[in-house]
Design a protein around this motif. Structure first.
Motif, PDB file in Angstrom:
ATOM      1  N   ASP A   1     -14.809  88.193   8.795  1.00  0.00           N
ATOM      2  CA  ASP A   1     -14.447  88.152  10.187  1.00  0.00           C
ATOM      3  C   ASP A   1     -13.030  88.687  10.365  1.00  0.00           C
ATOM      4  O   ASP A   1     -12.054  88.051  10.002  1.00  0.00           O
ATOM      5  N   ALA A   2     -12.921  89.903  10.920  1.00  0.00           N
ATOM      6  CA  ALA A   2     -11.603  90.500  11.125  1.00  0.00           C
ATOM      7  C   ALA A   2     -10.781  89.689  12.111  1.00  0.00           C
ATOM      8  O   ALA A   2      -9.559  89.608  12.007  1.00  0.00           O
ATOM      9  N   ALA A   3     -11.464  89.086  13.072  1.00  0.00           N
ATOM     10  CA  ALA A   3     -10.747  88.288  14.061  1.00  0.00           C
ATOM     11  C   ALA A   3     -10.042  87.110  13.395  1.00  0.00           C
ATOM     12  O   ALA A   3      -8.972  86.668  13.823  1.00  0.00           O
ATOM     13  N   LEU A   4     -10.658  86.635  12.324  1.00  0.00           N
ATOM     14  CA  LEU A   4     -10.071  85.525  11.584  1.00  0.00           C
ATOM     15  C   LEU A   4      -8.706  85.923  11.029  1.00  0.00           C
ATOM     16  O   LEU A   4      -7.748  85.146  11.045  1.00  0.00           O
ATOM     17  N   PHE A   5      -8.632  87.166  10.553  1.00  0.00           N
ATOM     18  CA  PHE A   5      -7.370  87.660  10.008  1.00  0.00           C
ATOM     19  C   PHE A   5      -6.298  87.667  11.092  1.00  0.00           C
ATOM     20  O   PHE A   5      -5.145  87.290  10.858  1.00  0.00           O
ATOM     21  N   GLN A   6      -6.688  88.080  12.287  1.00  0.00           N
ATOM     22  CA  GLN A   6      -5.702  88.122  13.373  1.00  0.00           C
ATOM     23  C   GLN A   6      -5.232  86.725  13.733  1.00  0.00           C
ATOM     24  O   GLN A   6      -4.082  86.524  14.117  1.00  0.00           O
ATOM     25  N   LEU A   7      -6.127  85.774  13.574  1.00  0.00           N
ATOM     26  CA  LEU A   7      -5.724  84.391  13.824  1.00  0.00           C
ATOM     27  C   LEU A   7      -4.819  83.879  12.710  1.00  0.00           C
ATOM     28  O   LEU A   7      -3.838  83.174  12.955  1.00  0.00           O
ATOM     29  N   ASP A   8      -5.154  84.276  11.507  1.00  0.00           N
ATOM     30  CA  ASP A   8      -4.384  83.802  10.367  1.00  0.00           C
ATOM     31  C   ASP A   8      -2.990  84.401  10.327  1.00  0.00           C
ATOM     32  O   ASP A   8      -2.053  83.786   9.835  1.00  0.00           O
ATOM     33  N   VAL A   9      -2.880  85.626  10.774  1.00  0.00           N
ATOM     34  CA  VAL A   9      -1.594  86.319  10.695  1.00  0.00           C
ATOM     35  C   VAL A   9      -1.182  86.756  12.102  1.00  0.00           C
ATOM     36  O   VAL A   9      -1.245  87.935  12.441  1.00  0.00           O
ATOM     37  N   PRO A  10      -0.758  85.822  12.918  1.00  0.00           N
ATOM     38  CA  PRO A  10      -0.353  86.196  14.272  1.00  0.00           C
ATOM     39  C   PRO A  10       1.009  86.861  14.299  1.00  0.00           C
ATOM     40  O   PRO A  10       1.336  87.582  15.240  1.00  0.00           O
ATOM     41  N   ALA A  11       1.809  86.646  13.299  1.00  0.00           N
ATOM     42  CA  ALA A  11       3.134  87.247  13.235  1.00  0.00           C
ATOM     43  C   ALA A  11       3.550  87.298  11.772  1.00  0.00           C
ATOM     44  O   ALA A  11       2.990  86.597  10.927  1.00  0.00           O
ATOM     45  N   LEU A  12       4.503  88.168  11.489  1.00  0.00           N
ATOM     46  CA  LEU A  12       4.941  88.307  10.100  1.00  0.00           C
ATOM     47  C   LEU A  12       6.453  88.391  10.064  1.00  0.00           C
ATOM     48  O   LEU A  12       7.056  89.223  10.757  1.00  0.00           O
ATOM     49  N   TYR A  13       7.057  87.524   9.280  1.00  0.00           N
ATOM     50  CA  TYR A  13       8.500  87.599   9.076  1.00  0.00           C
ATOM     51  C   TYR A  13       8.780  88.593   7.959  1.00  0.00           C
ATOM     52  O   TYR A  13       8.189  88.512   6.881  1.00  0.00           O
ATOM     53  N   ILE A  14       9.653  89.523   8.233  1.00  0.00           N
ATOM     54  CA  ILE A  14       9.987  90.540   7.226  1.00  0.00           C
ATOM     55  C   ILE A  14      11.408  90.270   6.749  1.00  0.00           C
ATOM     56  O   ILE A  14      12.360  90.371   7.529  1.00  0.00           O
ATOM     57  N   PRO A  15      11.577  89.908   5.484  1.00  0.00           N
ATOM     58  CA  PRO A  15      12.914  89.540   5.006  1.00  0.00           C
ATOM     59  C   PRO A  15      13.861  90.724   4.921  1.00  0.00           C
ATOM     60  O   PRO A  15      13.433  91.887   4.933  1.00  0.00           O
ATOM     61  N   THR A  16      15.123  90.420   4.803  1.00  0.00           N
ATOM     62  CA  THR A  16      16.174  91.453   4.887  1.00  0.00           C
ATOM     63  C   THR A  16      15.980  92.575   3.873  1.00  0.00           C
ATOM     64  O   THR A  16      16.210  93.738   4.190  1.00  0.00           O
ATOM     65  N   TYR A  17      15.546  92.220   2.661  1.00  0.00           N
ATOM     66  CA  TYR A  17      15.525  93.238   1.619  1.00  0.00           C
ATOM     67  C   TYR A  17      14.317  94.152   1.698  1.00  0.00           C
ATOM     68  O   TYR A  17      14.111  94.988   0.818  1.00  0.00           O
ATOM     69  N   LEU A  18      13.510  93.999   2.726  1.00  0.00           N
ATOM     70  CA  LEU A  18      12.459  94.997   2.953  1.00  0.00           C
ATOM     71  C   LEU A  18      12.938  96.076   3.921  1.00  0.00           C
ATOM     72  O   LEU A  18      12.163  96.943   4.315  1.00  0.00           O
TER      73      LEU A  18
END
Lengths: 550, 540
Positions: free
Chosen positions: B329-346
């Protein structure tokens, strides 16, 4: 196998077995008042022998079970024979590292301009009788051909050339200081003298069991240039890379601070796919000695280049002295260079990047090629007060991790490299450390300065890719010897002093000092200064111990 | 292999063996019953020895390595003076007894007392004695190996925890007349009683000493630990294949994974405390509050490596629009990952705190022109303003210095026509989707975990997932998203209604433990330790 007999078992073990027998007997109404105390026939002839035999057999099984596990051996605290350790390690394809021999260079002076040959395995001894042997046959003359060594004119009218020697046995007592006078067993024609040309290095102590345990994950890993673990596994496996010099390794890949090469896009956001590896290929700081001819560019000022092949991936210049100098430079607490070195500046730049297949940004070449085989250096030496010749011969001592070029060649080789892989090998950034400790011990203590220096230097040299070394750790190491007190004050002359220097990828020198050396305090991922890229190291001559017996 | 004793001359029957002793013992000892009992006793000792032999042998194999040593019959002595002097133990949530908030009215706790935050809980009907060794379990206790007069059963009469034995209803000294008097050297009198424990599990750290230490996995001994350590070893051995990585994730989170190539669900069994999914070849047990995946129904065919619940999802490929491995279920992925924190060293540029991207439709704003008169753009990113400004400044200066027209970078997201002036809205995009498609897709994998729906073992070891990072390809990044379903627990301060604890193991990864260390907040303790849990009254 350890001799396990009746004396090895505890009374508790015997009692436990005996209680079972007693209970079985006494559970019958008929025998509930049976006297089974010690001294009775039933006790002494039936119960006790059975119980003791059982307890002893269980003890033997427990010992057997224990000796199947390195961890159980360590936890038992018992003295473990090396063959017992190696028998377990053999299941993992590992053997206990038994240390390495010191090696260094010897300057041989002769009094005539001739061709000289020193055979392989020629013997040199120091005043205490320690033996060193040449590793290869050497032919020296003024105009050397391929594979031959240069015979240089010395300032005293003699001539000299340099040969490499290795110690007869393992041990840090073979670490000669520069300038140590040596005897040549069979002196050649015109022989004048022989002395250590540099501080000898490479006498590494053997692994502890814990250090062997730390290597087990790599021994059970797949051998591929794939994961952080398997990269180390393939490089160290005798059937693959066989880089036995690797003591520790940090792999900087996706998501790791210090991975700069995967952000070469307009947004400057990591896209992954790039890997840098930092192998620690030495325990004590490895020093490479170069002979360089400087060109005079101004009064008392000379310049020369250190090419990418002279000392691939070298870290920093320890000292620049006159070519025939054998003055042992001492560690300067306030600078990476040694006291006794000429003042110099160096400018590094990229070399050989084109066609290398590695993603190195032209916009950030200095940083991204730092300490790799794709760097070179232009050096300017000042205050050279030895006349006005157009050229001058220099001896350049560099901190350079061995095998950087070999490992880079291996990971890039056609039969090993994975499709699309981009692995760059970089020398770890060395936190060159110096330590001073004033220690008191009782007059009856057998502790020696050398013992303390060896322990402390070895401890520092085993710390790789960690964020700090603390005063508490070093004090703990010192207290494993028979000492009473350590002066932990900050007294400028006798107090505890611990300092270190790290050369950042852009050449900036970052200075650490205080009771604890904490890399996090100076971390800068854009200059590759991070706990995951730095190692601690020290030369035994940089550890100053003042031992007072009271 | 041929046995040294032919079948005709061997027997596993004690009476037969005894009769075969023949005239030797009868001539040596007229009391045949005594001989019989000595032989029975020796037989028990031999059996214990055989257990030792088996364990020693099995420790050679990481798969066969026993979890604990199982002592057939273990004598142990209790001293009356040691009653209730054991060190503090813990009451684990979900135990037989848990205290209630407010005044205690019933056994086992002291009726009328109040548990206080940081205080101690005293039992009224339980007596505790220390046990030697690292005894983790005893099934039965008797006062005699043969013909016992007292038989105590685990969980009915006693339980074992933290190297102490807790007798629930009465002190064994009150039940058995077989105590004996001990005269101490200081003139005091004590009483001792010898009891016999059957099927005693003794923790000898077999798993750690033979499997765990090699892969650097340390945790209290359990069968889950054994499975986790072995599965982690497999990842080392076989490399980071989907199968091995999935099995380790399942083991360390105590979440069942389909074992065979395909398995057909034959029944789903509901219980109060757990749920079982029976397939044609295996039975899997999952927590009762876990949500079954939508395709886990009777007669469904499940593939190897599939998780049964939505508590754990392993996204090997990160894709916002298509079905991905590990989930249907692709929709499940969108629920699981609603936002992503990207750390400084990326990021190439130096940031203070990093940036977060979410999946809300966001305007692309015209940000002026570079030195080549190409338009510059920004879109909204979450985070410290200095960081987002530094990020866009870096992008703009890079494009300017490299003569890159930003329109080419955002061509898929810009409107066909827009006002070419600073401040104009020029298009729209989903920032998270943009970052994943353009940067992270190739090298990012995600494990999404709902800790509130894991077993206590699983919830306590979420942080051990990071052991995978050094085993995955070095050019890939593992991110663990730790979810928690929070049930608001309103508490009325005026209410006199007593409320009991709900099971609450850990809400956050940091509660569940740290890298290579144990969780600190798994248990409610009494005696000398402060309470680990807090009640926070919420106003309704």
């Amino acid at each position: 196998m350890t001799d396990l007999s009746l004396t090895s078992i505890t009374s508790e073990d015997v009692t436990k077995a005996k209680e079972i027998l007693i209970n079985v007997l006494k559970s019958s109404e008929q025998y509930k008042n049976l006297d089974l105390n010690a001294g009775t026939v039933l006790h002494d002839l039936l119960l006790r022998p059975s119980a003791e035999i059982l307890a002893m057999a269980i003890n033997q099984f427990n010992y057997l079970e224990e000796t199947k596990s390195l961890q159980a051996m360590v936890d038992s605290g018992a003295a473990i024979p090396a063959d017992a350790v190696n028998s377990i390690l053999s299941n993992f394809g590992v053997t206990l590292y038994e240390g390495s021999k010191a090696s260094g260079q010897v300057m041989i002076k002769v009094n005539a301009d001739k061709e000289y040959t020193v055979a392989a395995n020629s013997l040199f001894t120091d005043s205490s009788g320690l033996k060193f042997f040449t590793t290869d046959a050497v032919t020296a003359n003024r105009r050397p051909g391929t594979g031959e060594t240069t015979l240089y004119p010395a300032s005293d009218g003699n001539f000299y050339f340099v040969v490499t020697v290795i110690a007869e046995n393992e041990g840090t007592n073979y670490l000669l200081n520069q300038g140590t006078r040596l005897n040549m067993e069979y002196p050649m024609y015109n022989f004048v003298s022989a002395e250590a040309y540099n501080n000898f290095t490479g006498a590494d102590p053997s692994d502890t069991i814990q250090e062997a345990i730390d290597k087990l994950p790599y021994s059970i890993s797949t051998r591929t240039l794939d994961s952080r673990t398997s990269i180390r596994a393939i490089l160290t496996d005798p059937d693959f890379g066989n880089f036995t010099s690797i003591q520790d390794m940090s792999v900087i890949g996706a998501g790791d601070a210090g991975q700069l090469r995967d952000k070469h896009n307009a947004f400057g956001v990591a896209m992954f796919g790039r890997v840098d590896i930092y192998p620690r290929t030495f325990i004590t700081p490895a020093v490479t000695v170069l002979s360089k001819t400087g060109t005079r560019i101004a009064p008392n000022t000379y310049e020369f280049d250190i090419s990418e092949s002279d000392a691939p991936g070298f870290y920093s210049i320890f000292s620049i002295t006159d070519a025939e100098s054998v003055v042992a430079p001492t560690f300067n607490f306030n600078t990476l260079t040694a006291i006794g070195s000429y003042r110099f500046t160096e400018v590094r730049s990229a070399a050989g990047v084109n066609g290398s297949g590695h993603d190195i940004s032209q916009l950030n070449e200095l940083i991204e090629t730092a300490y790799t085989i794709y760097q070179k250096s232009h050096v300017t030496v000042y205050d050279v007060m030895t006349g006005a010749g157009d050229t001058h011969e220099f001896k350049v001592e560099l901190y350079a991790a061995p095998d950087i070029a070999g490992i880079q060649t291996y990971v890039d080789s056609f039969d090993v490299k994975s499709v699309k892989a981009d692995i760059l090998v970089r020398s770890p950034l060395m936190c060159i450390s110096g330590l001073r400790m004033n220690v008191e011990a009782s007059v009856s203590s057998a502790v020696t300065v050398d013992e303390l220096k060896n322990k402390l230097a070895d401890y520092i040299n085993r710390k790789s890719f960690v964020s700090k070394i603390t005063q508490a750790e070093l004090v703990g190491v010192a207290y494993t010897s028979d000492i009473k007190t350590i002066d932990l004050s900050s007294d400028p002359t006798v107090g505890f002093k611990f300092e270190g220097e790290i050369r950042a990828a852009d050449g900036e020198i970052k200075h650490l000092y205080g009771p604890n050396l904490i890399i996090d305090n100076i971390a800068d991922h854009n200059k590759l200064v991070l706990p995951s890229t730095c190692i601690f190291c020290t030369d035994i001559n940089h550890v100053f111990i003042n031992l007072i017996k009271v | 292999m041929t046995t040294s004793v032919p079948a005709l001359y061997s027997s596993d029957n004690a009476a037969t063996l005894f009769s075969w002793l023949g005239s030797f013992w009868t001539s040596m000892c007229e009391d045949s019953e005594l001989v019989r009992r000595v032989q029975i006793g020796n037989g028990i000792l031999t059996a214990r020895l055989y257990r030792e032999f088996l364990d020693t042998t099995n420790c050679s194999s990481r798969y066969d390595c026993p979890v604990s040593y199982n002592d057939l019959v273990m004598p142990f002595e209790l001293l009356k003076s040691a009653r209730n002097t054991s060190k503090a133990s813990s009451i684990q949530l979900g135990d037989i007894f848990t205290p209630t908030i407010g005044k205690q009215t019933e056994d086992p706790f002291i009726p009328g007392s109040y548990p206080t935050i940081g205080g101690q809980l005293s039992f009224s009907t339980i007596t505790v004695y220390d046990l030697a060794d690292k005894i983790s379990d005893i099934k039965v206790i008797t006062d005699s190996i043969i013909e016992p007069t007292v038989i105590l059963l685990r969980d009915v009469n006693f339980f074992v925890r933290d190297n102490a034995i807790f007798f629930l209803n009465s002190d064994p000294f009150n039940k058995s007349a077989k105590s004996k008097v001990i005269y101490n050297q200081d003139g005091t009198i004590d009483y001792s009683i010898m009891l016999f424990a059957f099927n005693t599990l003794i923790d000898r750290d077999y798993i750690y000493n033979h499997v765990g230490y090699v892969v650097g996995l340390t945790m209290p001994t359990s069968k889950e630990y054994k499975l986790s350590a072995n599965n982690l070893w497999d990842v080392y051995n076989f490399g980071p294949t989907m199968q091995k990585v999935t099995y380790y994730i399942g083991a360390i989170l105590d979440e069942p994974v389909i074992k065979n190539e395909t398995e057909t669900v034959v029944a789903i069994i509901e219980n109060t405390n757990y749920r079982q999914v029976a397939t044609d070849t295996n039975i899997y047990t999952i927590p009762s509050n876990a949500t079954l995946r939508s395709d886990v129904v009777v007669n469904a065919k499940l593939n190897r490596g599939a998780f049964l619940t939505n508590s754990v999802k392993f996204y090997d490929k990160v894709d916002y629009s298509r079905s991905v491995s590990g989930t249907n279920d692709a929709a499940l992925f969108q629920l699981d990952v609603p936002a992503l924190y990207i750390p400084t060293y990326l990021f190439r540029t130096t940031l203070s705190h990093g940036i977060t991207v979410n999946n809300e439709l966001t305007d692309i704003i015209h940000a002026g022109f570079d030195s080549h008169s190409n338009p510059l753009f920004t879109f909204k990113l979450l985070g410290n303003e200095e960081d987002t400004t530094a990020f866009w400044n870096d992008v703009h200066s890079y494009c300017d210095s490299q003569s890159i027209d930003m329109r080419t970078l955002l061509s898929d997201y810009l409107d066909d026509s827009y006002i070419n002036m600073a401040g104009a809205i020029c298009g729209r995009l989903y920032p998270l989707k943009f970052f994943i498609y353009n940067f992270f897709q190739a090298g990012l994998c995600i494990v999404a975990v709902d800790t509130s729906k894991l077993t206590s073992f699983g919830a306590a070891h979420v942080s051990e997932l990071y052991k995978l990072q050094k085993l995955l390809p070095a050019h890939t990044l593992l991110i663990v998203i730790n979810q928690h379903t929070v049930n608001l627990d309103n508490y009325n301060m005026d209410s006199s209604i007593e409320e009991s604890y709900n099971k609450l193991v850990a809400k956050y990864t940091m509660d569940a433990g740290h890298y290579s260390s144990f969780a600190s907040k798994r248990a409610l303790t009494y005696k000398d330790s402060g309470l680990h849990l807090k009640w926070v009254p919420a106003c309704a």
